[in-house]
Scaffold this active site. Structure first.
Site, PDB file in Angstrom:
ATOM      1  N   GLY A  13       0.875  -1.094   0.112  1.00  0.00           N
ATOM      2  CA  GLY A  13      -0.217  -0.470  -0.161  1.00  0.00           C
ATOM      3  C   GLY A  13       0.795   1.328   0.319  1.00  0.00           C
ATOM      4  N   LEU A  14       0.061   1.912   0.128  1.00  0.00           N
ATOM      5  CA  LEU A  14       1.071   3.770  -0.286  1.00  0.00           C
ATOM      6  C   LEU A  14       1.196   4.108   1.270  1.00  0.00           C
ATOM      7  CD1 LEU A  14      -1.800   5.783  -1.825  1.00  0.00           C
ATOM      8  CD2 LEU A  14       0.315   4.886  -2.680  1.00  0.00           C
ATOM      9  N   SER A  15       2.580   4.900   1.374  1.00  0.00           N
ATOM     10  CA  SER A  15       3.306   4.858   2.842  1.00  0.00           C
ATOM     11  C   SER A  15       1.612   5.708   3.487  1.00  0.00           C
ATOM     12  CB  SER A  15       4.085   6.398   1.722  1.00  0.00           C
ATOM     13  OG  SER A  15       4.945   6.688   3.214  1.00  0.00           O
ATOM     14  N   GLY A  16       2.316   5.590   4.387  1.00  0.00           N
ATOM     15  CA  GLY A  16       0.791   5.603   5.070  1.00  0.00           C
ATOM     16  C   GLY A  16      -0.445   5.086   5.141  1.00  0.00           C
ATOM     17  N   GLY A  18      -0.665   2.632   5.930  1.00  0.00           N
ATOM     18  CA  GLY A  18      -0.617   1.837   7.677  1.00  0.00           C
ATOM     19  C   GLY A  18      -0.573   0.246   7.684  1.00  0.00           C
ATOM     20  N   LYS A  19       0.221  -0.282   6.867  1.00  0.00           N
ATOM     21  CA  LYS A  19       1.413  -1.386   6.699  1.00  0.00           C
ATOM     22  C   LYS A  19       2.481  -1.319   7.627  1.00  0.00           C
ATOM     23  CE  LYS A  19       3.681  -0.241   3.100  1.00  0.00           C
ATOM     24  NZ  LYS A  19       3.238   1.078   3.146  1.00  0.00           N
ATOM     25  N   THR A  20       3.291  -0.795   8.514  1.00  0.00           N
ATOM     26  CA  THR A  20       3.914  -1.011   9.587  1.00  0.00           C
ATOM     27  C   THR A  20       2.740  -0.485  10.496  1.00  0.00           C
ATOM     28  OG1 THR A  20       5.605   0.427   8.771  1.00  0.00           O
ATOM     29  CG2 THR A  20       5.561   0.323  11.420  1.00  0.00           C
ATOM     30  N   SER A  87       5.896  -2.069  -2.152  1.00  0.00           N
ATOM     31  CA  SER A  87       5.444  -2.775  -2.929  1.00  0.00           C
ATOM     32  C   SER A  87       5.210  -2.872  -4.240  1.00  0.00           C
ATOM     33  CB  SER A  87       5.769  -3.784  -2.475  1.00  0.00           C
ATOM     34  OG  SER A  87       4.528  -4.005  -1.408  1.00  0.00           O
TER      35      SER A  87
HETATM   36  N1  LIG Z   1      -7.015   0.857  10.168  1.00  0.00           N
HETATM   37  C1  LIG Z   1      -5.793   1.501  10.264  1.00  0.00           C
HETATM   38  N2  LIG Z   1      -4.949   0.649   9.333  1.00  0.00           N
HETATM   39  C2  LIG Z   1      -3.639   1.617  10.017  1.00  0.00           C
HETATM   40  N3  LIG Z   1      -3.066   2.574  10.186  1.00  0.00           N
HETATM   41  C3  LIG Z   1      -3.983   3.579  10.396  1.00  0.00           C
HETATM   42  C4  LIG Z   1      -5.248   2.829  10.406  1.00  0.00           C
HETATM   43  N4  LIG Z   1      -6.462   4.111  10.741  1.00  0.00           N
HETATM   44  C5  LIG Z   1      -5.412   5.280  11.296  1.00  0.00           C
HETATM   45  N5  LIG Z   1      -4.437   4.746  10.832  1.00  0.00           N
HETATM   46  C6  LIG Z   1      -3.202   5.541  10.953  1.00  0.00           C
HETATM   47  O1  LIG Z   1      -2.275   5.610   9.597  1.00  0.00           O
HETATM   48  C7  LIG Z   1      -0.807   5.757   9.795  1.00  0.00           C
HETATM   49  C8  LIG Z   1      -0.184   4.364   9.440  1.00  0.00           C
HETATM   50  O2  LIG Z   1       0.778   5.040   9.178  1.00  0.00           O
HETATM   51  P1  LIG Z   1       2.036   3.596   8.802  1.00  0.00           P
HETATM   52  O3  LIG Z   1       1.652   2.644  10.036  1.00  0.00           O
HETATM   53  O4  LIG Z   1       3.622   4.391   8.907  1.00  0.00           O
HETATM   54  O5  LIG Z   1       2.160   3.143   6.765  1.00  0.00           O
HETATM   55  P2  LIG Z   1       2.949   2.778   6.142  1.00  0.00           P
HETATM   56  O6  LIG Z   1       3.781   1.995   6.787  1.00  0.00           O
HETATM   57  O7  LIG Z   1       1.612   2.062   5.238  1.00  0.00           O
HETATM   58  O8  LIG Z   1       3.785   3.733   5.722  1.00  0.00           O
HETATM   59  C9  LIG Z   1      -0.831   6.204  11.683  1.00  0.00           C
HETATM   60  O9  LIG Z   1      -0.515   7.011  12.025  1.00  0.00           O
HETATM   61  C10 LIG Z   1      -1.735   5.086  12.325  1.00  0.00           C
HETATM   62  O10 LIG Z   1      -2.489   5.108  13.056  1.00  0.00           O
HETATM   63 MG   LIG Z   2       6.214   1.854   6.968  1.00  0.00          MG
END
Ligand SMILES: Nc1ncnc2c1ncn2[C@@H]1O[C@H](COP(=O)(O)OP(=O)(O)O)[C@@H](O)[C@H]1O
Ligand SMILES: [Mg+2]
Lengths: 202, 453
Positions: A13-16, A18-20, A87
């Site tokens: 998925g896109l950056s931000g 929620g993957k991490t 990815s």
């Molecule tokens: N259902 C959800 N699943 C994952 N993250 C969520 C959800 N709802 C809100 N968020 C918020 O979205 C953000 C995702 O950030 P992050 O996990 O770092 O994304 P990524 O790893 O994709 O770059 C976090 O601040 C998280 O708290």
């Molecule tokens: Mg991440």
């Protein structure tokens, strides 16, 4: 004890998107059930295993190629392996799937606008200012999966809800033991509290 | 048992652990002197019998969690019989699901050992093992208590009792004894069934009945009550007989361990920490009181509140939903203030002696990834003063309930057959790596305890 069956949960998925966050939440749940778990995260891996790589198409492919190799070894040794990488390319993910075997793709579906609004790491701001090249969603494409095992909509689900969706599907896919019901029914919980109260423990 | 397995069973090191919940070292010494434990007396010289520390707070759920993981609470996550749901004022009863660590029997299972584990606290709901696990006293039903589920049939056939009924026990001393004796008989029957009929490398039986006996009748024993002291000693004789039964069944390759998780003493006063916090203005309770005040009723202007036993939480901004106290200097200043006030002000209403022996800041007791879940201050009482988390009590102290005994920290016990203990001072956390060592299974690197031999 039944031997743990290894699998790779691949968050894309896109950056931000929620993957991490979700990989960490799932990790906690799996550990609690006594499973062996390893988590491979884009941000961490890029500081070690693939420190030498950038974000060109070629380097992104190499990054995923190395991670896939590690995930394959872990998976075939019975570890629950959680990979969180943007990815963005469908074809590359298909290669990882073929290579790893027990592969469960999790699409973290979240509109670009929401990701920009979240801007967890301040990268979108920079990308939109033209300070970062090849930034997925801004100046580089993201190809959504066509047939992922799991889709979570992180713009309208809570972290807990998305986590529960992933765990339920893993159970259905046979990678997790079905939970033997709730820990306590409401009645049982009351009875347990009364017992503790009678003993002066709460 | 086939010839082959009989042969194998002979050669492999085995361990059996009998847990006598809450049984003090000093009490067993006295029972031995009085000739009340003839079986244990004949076993005693064959091994090392030592006094052992519990953990803070010294309640069974925490102490046995430290035992079964070999780790401190900031690594396993069990801090009491009740806890906060993170980020809320809701409370929850931690179960095995909340335990964030592998247990002794799970490690042994991984090493291919067959285990039988009965009635240890915080093992409900049962997690998978290579063998049989029967959940502890907070299991709601036999069906839900056992792994694998098929064992429920066996337990029902054996008329297994999960726990003595404490509400019945509160009605009269006679009822308390009847409850304790029935549960104890079922425990022994079931233990011997598994010892004799199942294959095992590691067997643990937890006797909860001792703790129940002490809670309801310790004072009667201590004051030599003409009716109930003899009946107290009858239960002890029964437990001693159980130890003898187990001991007589063991071969050369089996190490027997008898242990407890904390000591006991006569309860002088229950002490209501939230009453004190409220009097000092740190805790603000609503004007309109529901019948039973809960943590959720804590007023938004509160700076601190307490959960059993003697755990004080600061109402911290960014952690509690209606947090008042700023992290950093303000938090530290309030902790210091409450800590010194507790030492100074919490005194016996009759004699004026301090009721608190020590106030710990959480980082003094715990270290690990789950430190954030710990209480901010942990009060360790002087023996006899039972610190309670009940809210809305009208007085600081209370005397004269059916509960006449309470836990102590430094008076748990450990007996290991055929070994000598090389360490001067140690705690329940050290037993688990010792068991792994005896069974030839490597001790995981993140275990806090040490091998005692
Ligand atoms: N259902 C959800 N699943 C994952 N993250 C969520 C959800 N709802 C809100 N968020 C918020 O979205 C953000 C995702 O950030 P992050 O996990 O770092 O994304 P990524 O790893 O994709 O770059 C976090 O601040 C998280 O708290
Ligand atoms: Mg991440």
């Amino acid at each position: 004890m039944a031997e743990q069956k290894g699998f790779t949960l691949w968050f894309t998925g896109l950056s931000g998107s929620g993957k991490t966050t979700l990989a960490k939440a799932v990790e906690r749940e799996l550990r609690q059930r006594g499973l062996k778990v390893e988590r491979l995260d884009g941000d961490i891996v890029r500081q070690s295993l693939t420190r030498d790589l950038g974000f060109s198409k070629e380097d992104r492919d190499k990054n995923i190629e190395r991670v896939t190799f590690v995930a394959k070894l872990l998976t075939r040794n019975g570890v629950a392996t959680l990979c969180s990488f943007i990815s963005p390319y469908r074809e590359v993910r298909a290669r990882s799937r073929a290579e790893i075997g027990n592969f469960v793709e999790v699409y973290c579906d979240c509109p670009l606008e929401t990701c920009i609004e979240r801007d967890v790491k301040g990268l979108y701001k920079k990308a939109l200012n033209g300070e970062i090249e090849n930034f997925t969603g801004v100046s580089d494409p993201y190809e959504p999966p066509e047939n992922p095992e799991i889709v979570v909509h992180t713009d309208r689900e809570t972290v807990e809800e998305s986590t529960a969706i992933i765990l339920r599907r893993l159970t259905e896919l046979g990678y997790l033991e079905a939970e033997a019901g709730e820990v306590y029914s409401e009645e049982e919980e009351t009875a347990v509290e009364e017992r503790l109260r009678a003993l002066g423990y709460i | 048992m086939s010839l082959f397995s009989r042969f194998r069973a002979k050669r492999k090191p085995r361990v059996v652990v009998i847990g006598l919940d809450g049984t003090p070292y000093t009490f067993v010494r006295r029972a031995l002197e009085l000739g009340r434990m003839p079986n244990f007396a004949r076993m005693l010289g064959e091994g090392a019998f030592r006094r052992m520390n519990s953990v803070h707070p010294c309640v069974s759920s925490v102490a046995w969690s430290c035992y079964m993981t070999g780790k401190n609470p900031a690594k396993h996550g069990i801090y009491g019989f009740i806890d906060r749901k993170p980020g809320t004022y809701d409370t929850t009863i931690p179960t095995s699901r909340a335990m964030r660590s592998e247990t002794l029997w799970e490690i042994l299972s991984r090493a291919g050992k067959r285990v039988i584990v009965m009635n240890v606290p915080v093992t409900y709901p049962p997690r998978q093992v290579n063998g049989v696990l029967i959940g502890g006293f907070l299991s709601p039903t036999i069906e839900k208590a056992v792994y694998p589920p098929g064992e429920a049939e066996t337990l029902k056939r054996l008329k297994y009792i999960i726990d003595a009924d404490p509400w019945a026990a509160r009605q009269s001393k006679d009822k308390a004894l009847a409850e304790v004796n029935a549960a104890l008989e079922s425990r022994e029957r079931t233990l011997l069934h598994y010892m004799d009929n199942e294959e095992w490398d590691f067997l643990q039986c937890h006797v909860m009945e001792t703790d129940r006996l002490y809670h309801f009748l310790w004072k009667q024993m201590a004051t030599d009550d003409s009716v109930y002291a003899p009946r107290f000693w009858q239960v002890i004789a029964q437990i001693d007989a159980l130890l003898g039964e187990v001991y007589d069944r063991l071969d050369e390759n089996t190490t027997m361990i008898v242990m407890s998780d904390h000591g006991f003493c006569t309860l002088k006063y229950e002490v209501y920490i939230n009453h004190w916090l409220a009097r000092r203005g740190w805790l603000v309770l609503p004007e309109e009181r529901p019948q039973r005040l809960q943590l959720a009723d804590v007023g938004p202007r509160s700076l601190a509140y307490s959960l059993d036993p003697g755990r004080i939480f600061i109402n911290l901004r960014g952690r509690e939903p209606a947090g008042q106290v700023a992290p950093g200097a303000e938090y530290e200043a309030l902790r210091d203030e409450i800590a010194s006030a507790a030492m100074e002000e919490l005194r016996d209403p009759e004699t004026g002696v301090p009721m608190i022996a020590h106030v710990f800041r959480r980082e003094e007791l715990y270290h690990g990834p789950l430190l954030d879940q710990a209480a901010d201050l942990i009060l360790a009482p002087v023996d006899g003063y039972d610190l309670k988390g009940a809210m809305g009590k009208e007085t600081l102290t209370f005397q004269g309930d059916e509960l006449v005994g309470m836990h102590t920290y430094d008076d748990a016990m450990l007996w290991i057959r055929g070994q000598s203990i090389a360490v001067e001072s140690f705690s329940v956390t050290d037993v688990m790596p010792t068991v792994l060592h005896l069974m030839g299974v490597p001790v995981p690197g993140d275990v806090d305890g040490r091998v005692l031999l």
